[in-house]
Design a protein around this motif. Structure first.
Motif, mmCIF file in Angstrom:
data_model
loop_
_atom_site.group_PDB
_atom_site.id
_atom_site.type_symbol
_atom_site.label_atom_id
_atom_site.label_comp_id
_atom_site.label_asym_id
_atom_site.label_seq_id
_atom_site.Cartn_x
_atom_site.Cartn_y
_atom_site.Cartn_z
ATOM 1 N N PHE A 139 0.593 -1.125 -0.546
ATOM 2 C CA PHE A 139 -0.131 -0.059 -0.102
ATOM 3 C C PHE A 139 0.619 1.523 -0.123
ATOM 4 C CE2 PHE A 139 -2.681 -2.916 1.855
ATOM 5 C CZ PHE A 139 -4.183 -2.833 1.073
ATOM 6 N N SER A 195 0.080 3.884 2.216
ATOM 7 C CA SER A 195 0.642 4.456 3.298
ATOM 8 C C SER A 195 1.627 2.783 3.748
ATOM 9 C CB SER A 195 -0.946 4.250 3.834
ATOM 10 O OG SER A 195 -1.395 3.507 4.070
ATOM 11 N N ALA A 236 0.455 0.887 5.333
ATOM 12 C CA ALA A 236 -0.636 0.219 5.925
ATOM 13 C C ALA A 236 0.239 -0.654 6.912
ATOM 14 C CB ALA A 236 -1.728 -0.760 4.821
ATOM 15 N N LEU A 237 1.521 -0.826 7.836
ATOM 16 C CA LEU A 237 1.454 -1.779 8.561
ATOM 17 C C LEU A 237 0.193 -1.303 10.374
ATOM 18 C CD1 LEU A 237 5.141 -0.764 8.199
ATOM 19 C CD2 LEU A 237 4.550 -2.467 6.967
ATOM 20 N N PHE A 238 0.305 -2.613 10.255
ATOM 21 C CA PHE A 238 -0.472 -2.713 11.805
ATOM 22 C C PHE A 238 0.803 -2.320 12.789
ATOM 23 C CE2 PHE A 238 -1.749 -6.569 8.704
ATOM 24 C CZ PHE A 238 -1.957 -6.026 8.286
ATOM 25 N N PRO A 239 0.218 -0.567 13.629
ATOM 26 C CA PRO A 239 0.824 -0.636 14.391
ATOM 27 C C PRO A 239 0.889 -1.354 15.694
ATOM 28 C CG PRO A 239 -1.666 0.542 13.696
ATOM 29 C CD PRO A 239 -1.142 -0.441 13.368
ATOM 30 N N HIS A 240 0.571 -2.322 15.804
ATOM 31 C CA HIS A 240 0.233 -3.151 17.181
ATOM 32 C C HIS A 240 1.088 -4.399 16.886
ATOM 33 C CE1 HIS A 240 -3.066 -4.526 14.559
ATOM 34 N NE2 HIS A 240 -2.907 -5.633 15.767
ATOM 35 N N PHE A 288 2.088 -11.935 9.445
ATOM 36 C CA PHE A 288 0.497 -11.817 9.825
ATOM 37 C C PHE A 288 -0.272 -12.498 8.555
ATOM 38 C CE2 PHE A 288 -3.341 -10.093 9.143
ATOM 39 C CZ PHE A 288 -4.063 -9.380 9.934
ATOM 40 N N GLY A 289 0.210 -12.874 6.985
ATOM 41 C CA GLY A 289 -0.847 -13.058 6.107
ATOM 42 C C GLY A 289 0.093 -15.224 6.471
ATOM 43 N N ARG A 337 -2.124 -16.567 8.050
ATOM 44 C CA ARG A 337 -3.237 -16.747 7.913
ATOM 45 C C ARG A 337 -3.266 -18.245 6.946
ATOM 46 N NH1 ARG A 337 -3.181 -13.137 11.117
ATOM 47 N NH2 ARG A 337 -3.640 -14.780 12.373
ATOM 48 N N HIS A 354 6.371 2.176 14.330
ATOM 49 C CA HIS A 354 6.733 3.691 14.678
ATOM 50 C C HIS A 354 8.078 3.332 15.035
ATOM 51 C CE1 HIS A 354 5.899 3.498 18.695
ATOM 52 N NE2 HIS A 354 5.264 2.379 19.099
ATOM 53 N N ARG A 405 6.951 -7.777 4.113
ATOM 54 C CA ARG A 405 5.265 -8.382 3.866
ATOM 55 C C ARG A 405 4.332 -9.089 3.342
ATOM 56 N NH1 ARG A 405 0.772 -4.285 7.145
ATOM 57 N NH2 ARG A 405 0.567 -4.451 5.124
#
Lengths: 386, 312
Positions: free
Chosen positions: A106, A108, A110-114, A123-124, A127, A157, A171
């Motif tokens: 993406f 932006s 779109a990295l998961f900040p948590h 992550f992928g 799943r 961050h 990712r």
């Protein structure tokens, strides 16, 4: 002689043919008459396009030309209003985004900040239900690929913008997609990092052999990285070709103007004989003599396009160049390695001329207000009829 | 840290300005929080008497230092001891915590979908939806709770509606039961839950959800793995904002809950106004405060962490 020809076509010539020129090659992804409307607005208009395995394909155009919509349809975030999208012969349209062998990087990121860098990459894979050991291996492999081993346990961050960009890439690649979509992947990076990352992306693409489709508005980015470029305007493909083709043989004023700098001169064909055209473009000025295969009979209004770097500047009338005029230097843009001269020629027409700075700036040959000759030969430019 | 560093190096004028600036909130807290608390604490250590004010000792400033000493001599922990002896009080505390916890959960269950729907609504609708959430605040809280009496009563709107629809034969008894208290608390505190959750969902980058879908999540998984954890700050803030005032809630249980609902706010009210036992009521209040300090501290730490994260 016959055997030599047969051999050449059997081994050398056909094998060397790039897949997009080989009529027998099956495209990896095929867009068939795809249309996308948002209410009254048509974002993509009856677009057909083949992209082949292993390509680094760029969708290039100004913002609002539909390139992002096209990419989002391949990813599955938008559904075409009409037409089909085939991946290896199978229609993708009814398949939801989470089941497509396509991943997206993406704009932006779109990295998961948590989640940590490693968890973002995993992550992928989680799943997909891979065994734990394999996930760990793949994550390590991806971290190595983008040289972020040391940052595995940081949060998004806590790392720099360039590192975030690489996490996003890792990712998206971790699931080994058949197609990787990259939405303006370098837009958020500063100029220097961008240049380095361009080559890194090409390098990674060549190593993995994954098909990359990149969306960009930056023609330089597309030229540097892509094997082929599709130039888009208002939801249509204007031209699809290799960077060289797009640059050297733009098929329209739009493409010529969009890719790089160009002088566009309007004129009328006054003689057309065996691939040689004479174009009258200004009262009292010598006409342009050029070679062209374009079908433009006498009287046709055409645009003559010539790149700034293909025009030579000199103090004296140059020998051997058939097109030469005198003009006055209005402005000089100093770019370090190059200078761009803005020259007012016949009939007040402004020309952009670019030449390398072979001497130090203090010993520059020309200065403001100098009267100079600018010239090019009959194969330097291009005749455009649309 | 840079603040303290520059404060140390700043000139005296600037230091004074800084001190004044910091003094304002401290003065505010001292005047409107600490002073009343000290008064309540003092009363809680006193004894009840039939007088005005209804407690002893009172501070006799005409006797000077001796008067202060005399007052401190007369202080005892009798009221606190009494709180442990009568099981009414600890049952009331426990029941308050229970009711507050359950209603917080119910408010969350009702509030999260509302906040979620608001954050997914078209941009131009959102201000209107926010307005609708805040709108009840324009009417007095007391009137809104009274309105619920009209809705939940034996012949209230709810029973009339249900009977009219043929869903029930005889009116349900809701008013005067804990159910009415839960309804009242959920209703009254819903905006405090919706607003922080909405604000955390509203800030959520939508491309995160798309990224989750792109990486193989179903819609439900994407919600559970991305939306939910990222809205947790809002959930925590909302829960504390509902839980803390709900524990000490008085109006709702006393108007809707009837005699069967035991809540510490009601006990406190009764001690003050029915029994006129100010010292005992004050002791009840002090203990309630101590019980709530824990969640308040948690909330503050959470808010600070949020702030720090936002600053990054």
């Amino acid at each position: 002689m016959d055997t030599a020809k047969a051999q050449a076509s059997a081994s050398g010539e056909t094998a060397a043919l790039p897949p997009w020129q080989d009529p027998a090659a099956e495209p990896l992804i095929r867009l068939e008459n795809v249309t996308k409307r948002f209410g009254d607005f048509t974002a993509i208009a009856d677009l057909s396009l083949d992209i082949h395995e292993g390509e680094f394909f760029a969708l290039l155009g100004p913002s609002g030309c539909g390139k992002t919509t096209l990419m989002r349809m391949i990813a599955g975030f938008e559904t075409p209003s009409a037409g089909r999208i085939l991946l290896g012969g199978e229609d993708l349209v009814p398949i939801p985004p989470n089941r497509r062998p396509v991943n997206m990087m993406f704009q932006s990121y779109a990295l998961f900040p948590h989640l940590t860098v490693a968890d973002n990459i995993a992550f992928g894979l989680r799943r997909a239900g891979l065994p734990k050991a394999e996930i760990a291996d793949r994550v390590a492999e991806m971290l190595r690929l983008v040289q972020l081993e040391k940052f595995a346990h940081r949060r998004p961050h806590e790392i720099s913008g360039g590192q975030r960009q690489r996490v996003a890439l890792a990712r998206a690649l971790a699931r080994r997609p058949r197609i990787l979509l990259l939405d303006e992947p370098l837009a958020a990076l500063d100029r220097k990092l961008r240049a380095a990352t361009q080559f890194e992306l090409v390098d990674i693409q060549e190593r993995l052999g994954t098909t990359f489709i990149i969306v960009t508005h930056d023609q330089e980015e597309a030229m540097t990285m892509a094997t082929r470029i599709a130039v888009m305007d208002h939801g249509r493909l204007v031209q699809v070709g290799t960077p060289e083709e797009i640059y050297e043989q733009p098929n329209s004023r739009y493409v010529a103007d969009f890719i790089g700098e160009v002088n566009l001169i309007e004129g009328v064909v006054t003689s057309a004989e065996r691939g040689r055209l004479t174009i009258e473009w200004a009262e009292g000025a010598a006409p342009i003599l050029t070679r062209s295969d374009v079908d433009a009979p006498v009287g046709t209004r055409v645009t003559f396009a010539i790149r700034p770097e293909k025009i030579a500047v000199s103090a004296e009338r140059p020998e051997g160049l058939v097109n030469a005029w005198q003009g006055r230097i209005e402005d000089i843009g100093y770019l370090g390695n190059l200078s761009t001269y803005h020259i007012t020629g016949p009939a007040g027409m402004r020309f952009k001329v670019q030449s390398p700075n072979r001497r130090r700036i203090a010993r520059r040959e020309f200065s403001w207000e100098d009267r100079v000759w600018f010239a090019f030969d009959e194969t330097a430019g291009l005749v455009l009829t649309r | 840290m840079s603040d303290t560093a520059s404060g140390r190096t700043g000139n005296p004028g600037e230091r004074l300005r800084r001190a004044l600036l910091i003094a304002v909130p401290y003065l505010w807290l001292g005047l409107f929080f600490l002073a009343p608390f000290v008064i309540v604490l003092k009363i809680s250590l006193s004894d009840s008497v039939l007088a005005i004010p209804p407690y002893t000792p009172t501070l006799d400033l005409s006797r000077g230092w001796e008067g202060v000493v005399a007052m401190f001599r007369a202080f005892d922990l009798e009221n606190y001891v009494w709180l442990t002896e009568d099981d009414l009080y600890w049952r009331a505390y426990l029941s308050s915590l229970q009711i507050a916890a359950l209603s917080t959960l119910l408010t969350l269950l009702a509030g999260y979908p509302i906040a979620y729907a608001m954050s997914r609504a078209p941009e131009r609708w959102r201000p209107i939806l926010l307005m609708l959430v805040i709108l009840p605040f324009w009417t007095s809280f007391l009137i809104r709770v009274y309105a619920w009496m009209g809705i939940l009563g034996q012949n209230g709107f709810l029973n009339q509606l249900l009977m009219g629809l043929g869903l029930i034969d005889s009116p349900l008894v809701i008013l005067g039961t804990p159910v009415a208290v839960y309804i009242g608390i959920v209703y009254a505190y819903l905006p405090f839950m919706v607003l922080p959750i909405f604000s955390s969902l509203d800030r959520l980058d939508r491309s995160l959800i798309e990224a989750a879908l792109d990486l193989g999540c179903s819609r439900l998984q994407a919600f559970w793995l991305v939306t939910w954890p990222l809205s947790r700050p809002g959930i925590i803030a909302g829960c504390l904002l509902v839980f803390i005032p709900a524990v000490g809630e008085f109006v709702i249980p006393s108007l809707l809950g009837g005699s069967r609902t035991l809540m510490i706010g009601k006990v406190l009210w009764d001690e003050f106004f029915a029994n006129r036992d100010w010292p005992l009521a004050s002791a009840v209040a002090v203990v309630l405060l101590l019980i709530l300090v824990l969640p308040i501290l948690l909330f503050q730490r959470h808010a600070e962490r949020q702030q720090r994260r936002a600053d990054e």
